[in-house]
Design a protein around this motif. Sequence first.
Motif, mmCIF file in Angstrom:
data_model
loop_
_atom_site.group_PDB
_atom_site.id
_atom_site.type_symbol
_atom_site.label_atom_id
_atom_site.label_comp_id
_atom_site.label_asym_id
_atom_site.label_seq_id
_atom_site.Cartn_x
_atom_site.Cartn_y
_atom_site.Cartn_z
ATOM 1 N N UNK A 1 0.820 -1.192 0.000
ATOM 2 C CA UNK A 1 0.000 0.000 0.000
ATOM 3 C C UNK A 1 0.869 1.263 0.000
ATOM 4 N N UNK A 2 1.975 1.208 0.732
ATOM 5 C CA UNK A 2 2.876 2.349 0.809
ATOM 6 C C UNK A 2 3.473 2.668 -0.564
ATOM 7 N N UNK A 3 3.761 1.641 -1.335
ATOM 8 C CA UNK A 3 4.332 1.835 -2.675
ATOM 9 C C UNK A 3 3.323 2.471 -3.623
ATOM 10 N N UNK A 4 2.057 2.126 -3.448
ATOM 11 C CA UNK A 4 1.010 2.721 -4.289
ATOM 12 C C UNK A 4 0.920 4.214 -4.001
ATOM 13 N N UNK A 5 0.960 4.578 -2.711
ATOM 14 C CA UNK A 5 0.917 5.987 -2.333
ATOM 15 C C UNK A 5 2.108 6.760 -2.862
ATOM 16 N N UNK A 6 3.282 6.151 -2.818
ATOM 17 C CA UNK A 6 4.495 6.810 -3.299
ATOM 18 C C UNK A 6 4.466 6.996 -4.810
ATOM 19 N N UNK A 7 3.838 6.084 -5.523
ATOM 20 C CA UNK A 7 3.783 6.158 -6.982
ATOM 21 C C UNK A 7 2.646 7.041 -7.479
ATOM 22 N N UNK A 8 1.681 7.339 -6.623
ATOM 23 C CA UNK A 8 0.493 8.079 -7.063
ATOM 24 C C UNK A 8 0.826 9.474 -7.577
ATOM 25 N N UNK A 9 1.640 10.221 -6.856
ATOM 26 C CA UNK A 9 1.932 11.601 -7.251
ATOM 27 C C UNK A 9 2.617 11.689 -8.614
#
Length: 174
Positions: A1-9
């Motif tokens: 989940x943390x990786x998804x947040x980091x890639x979102x921006x």
Amino acid sequence: MEQIGAAALPVIVGVILLFGFFKDVDVFDAFVSGAKEGIKTTIGLLPTLIGLIVAVNMVKASGLLEALCAICGPLVQGLGVSPEVLPLALLRPVSGSGSSAYTLSLLEQFGPDSEAGKIASVLASSTETTFYAVTVYFGAVGCKKLRYTLPAALAGDCMAVVLSVVTVKFFAQI
């Protein structure tokens, strides 16, 4: 989940750049124009926000909150509600950070499963920092007449306090 947040921006920025490219929009100029407008809005809101922060600090430092709690405490206790929740109910419409800190201290002192902890949790999540919201939103559009807004918002806060207590007491019986 943390990786998804980091890639979102980066993905969102890439989509915006692609959309601007296909629609033939100068994205950088649009960004700079929006940033200038945002700075103007922020500068316009500063006096109002500074006034609100000063007022909140004056209420805390003057002992007004404690005096109101001392006056209303016996009434609240007579209704079968923990008097420890009263400062949160009075502080929440005025200060978001102050009410969050007080909620945390209630949870640390009484525990999240206590009646006071449950009421504080429901109350903190069901009310708004009314004066901050009114300051920011009305200040952003330059509206100075609050007329019915503030009384209606404070009535909503009062109802949230009552319903928080009723909800916690109701579910405690089930």
